[in-house]
Design a protein around this motif. Structure first.
Motif, short mmCIF file in Angstrom:
data_model
loop_
_atom_site.label_atom_id
_atom_site.label_comp_id
_atom_site.label_asym_id
_atom_site.label_seq_id
_atom_site.Cartn_x
_atom_site.Cartn_y
_atom_site.Cartn_z
N MET A 76 5.87 23.09 16.08
CA MET A 76 6.68 22.95 17.27
C MET A 76 6.52 21.52 17.78
N THR A 77 7.64 20.83 17.90
CA THR A 77 7.59 19.46 18.42
C THR A 77 7.50 19.50 19.94
N MET A 78 7.19 18.36 20.52
CA MET A 78 7.11 18.28 21.98
C MET A 78 8.48 18.58 22.60
N GLY A 79 9.53 18.12 21.94
CA GLY A 79 10.88 18.40 22.43
C GLY A 79 11.18 19.89 22.40
N SER A 87 -0.21 8.67 29.45
CA SER A 87 -0.18 8.67 27.98
C SER A 87 -0.68 9.99 27.39
N VAL A 88 -0.13 11.08 27.91
CA VAL A 88 -0.46 12.41 27.39
C VAL A 88 0.82 13.06 26.88
N ASN A 89 0.65 14.10 26.08
CA ASN A 89 1.84 14.80 25.58
C ASN A 89 2.29 15.86 26.58
N SER A 90 3.41 16.47 26.28
CA SER A 90 4.00 17.44 27.22
C SER A 90 3.11 18.65 27.44
N PRO A 113 -1.85 23.97 19.37
CA PRO A 113 -1.31 24.11 18.02
C PRO A 113 0.12 23.57 17.86
N SER A 114 0.72 23.11 18.94
CA SER A 114 2.06 22.54 18.84
C SER A 114 2.00 21.04 18.53
N ASP A 115 0.79 20.47 18.47
CA ASP A 115 0.63 19.04 18.19
C ASP A 115 0.68 18.82 16.68
N GLY A 116 1.87 18.47 16.20
CA GLY A 116 2.08 18.30 14.77
C GLY A 116 1.21 17.22 14.15
N GLN A 117 0.98 16.12 14.87
CA GLN A 117 0.14 15.04 14.36
C GLN A 117 -1.30 15.54 14.16
#
Length: 122
Positions: free
Chosen positions: A1-4, A32-35, A109-113
């Motif tokens: 799952m991407t952030m979008g 500088s954090v993800n969604s 677990p949505s953090d693909g990187q």
């Protein structure tokens, strides 16, 4: 799952509105954090609700309480400490035929990187 995809899901679930999306975007840029973290830190959803939502959407097992008894000590050295801290991940146990696959618990677990880097390690 991407952030979008996560943001789309949160809008679909009516957790995010257009105005709260602007707040989350500003928070993400400033800190500088993800969604994933921005939505939780902006108090739009609790971490428990986010975990339930992600596990349901990604069809993942959900651990409600991780105890030390669940962790095979020999697995702790299989992920470098700084990587484990960076991705909020804990190596749990070896699974599969012959115990060749490392099962990991990860906060997001949505953090693909993170998943890609952890998969390369394991």
């Amino acid at each position: 799952m991407t952030m979008g995809e996560m943001l789309f899901l949160l809008k679909k679930e009516k957790i995010l509105t257009e105005s709260s999306l602007k707040i989350v975007s500003a928070f993400m840029e400033k800190w500088s954090v993800n969604s994933f973290y921005a939505v939780i830190e902006c108090n739009l959803i609790t971490d428990t609700e986010m975990a339930d939502l992600i596990s349901r959407e990604m069809k993942l097992d959900r651990i409600y309480r991780l105890t030390s008894e669940m962790i095979e000590i020999k697995c702790l050295s299989m992920i470098p400490f700084l990587k484990a801290i960076k991705y909020d991940a804990i190596p749990l146990r070896l699974v599969g035929d012959g115990g060749n696959n490392l099962e990991i618990v990860i906060a997001n677990p949505s953090d693909g990187q993170a998943l890609a880097e952890l998969e390369d390690i394991t």
